[in-house]
Design a protein around this motif. Structure first.
Motif, mmCIF file in Angstrom:
data_model
loop_
_atom_site.group_PDB
_atom_site.id
_atom_site.type_symbol
_atom_site.label_atom_id
_atom_site.label_comp_id
_atom_site.label_asym_id
_atom_site.label_seq_id
_atom_site.Cartn_x
_atom_site.Cartn_y
_atom_site.Cartn_z
ATOM 1 N N TYR A 21 -2.056 -0.548 4.062
ATOM 2 C CA TYR A 21 -1.604 -1.759 3.387
ATOM 3 C C TYR A 21 -1.259 -1.440 1.932
ATOM 4 O O TYR A 21 -1.936 -0.647 1.293
ATOM 5 N N SER A 22 -0.208 -2.089 1.427
ATOM 6 C CA SER A 22 0.150 -1.926 0.014
ATOM 7 C C SER A 22 -0.925 -2.603 -0.834
ATOM 8 O O SER A 22 -1.722 -3.398 -0.340
ATOM 9 N N TRP A 23 -0.919 -2.305 -2.150
ATOM 10 C CA TRP A 23 -1.876 -2.962 -3.039
ATOM 11 C C TRP A 23 -1.664 -4.468 -3.048
ATOM 12 O O TRP A 23 -2.606 -5.242 -3.103
ATOM 13 N N LYS A 24 -0.395 -4.879 -2.977
ATOM 14 C CA LYS A 24 -0.093 -6.314 -2.998
ATOM 15 C C LYS A 24 -0.712 -7.015 -1.786
ATOM 16 O O LYS A 24 -1.385 -8.036 -1.924
ATOM 17 N N ILE A 25 -0.502 -6.475 -0.606
ATOM 18 C CA ILE A 25 -1.051 -7.066 0.617
ATOM 19 C C ILE A 25 -2.573 -6.981 0.596
ATOM 20 O O ILE A 25 -3.274 -7.939 0.965
#
Length: 77
Positions: A21-25
């Motif tokens: 997962y990306s940091w945003k997600i």
């Protein structure tokens, strides 16, 4: 925000990051959980007389390990 959430939800955030997962997600998945978990860990709800007296935003879906951390913090108080 990511680092403050990770300070409270290290296991969950590291797991999400490890799953790609990306940091945003990751932040979206864990931000409110970290806020609620921090309130429980800090003892904000230690002396609540009943479930009805808990604030509306005092609960969030958490796994057994997280509730175990909260219980351990309560037992240490």
């Amino acid at each position: 925000h990511c680092l403050s959430a990770r300070a409270v939800c290290k296991r969950e955030i590291d797991c999400d990051r490890g799953n790609g997962y990306s940091w945003k997600i990751t932040l979206l998945r864990n931000y409110w959980k970290s806020k609620v978990k921090q309130e429980w860990l800090s003892g904000k709800y230690s002396n609540v007389p009943s479930q009805k007296s808990l604030p509306e935003k005092s609960m969030y879906p958490m796994d057994a390990d997280t509730w175990g951390e909260i219980l351990e913090a309560e037992l240490e108080r």
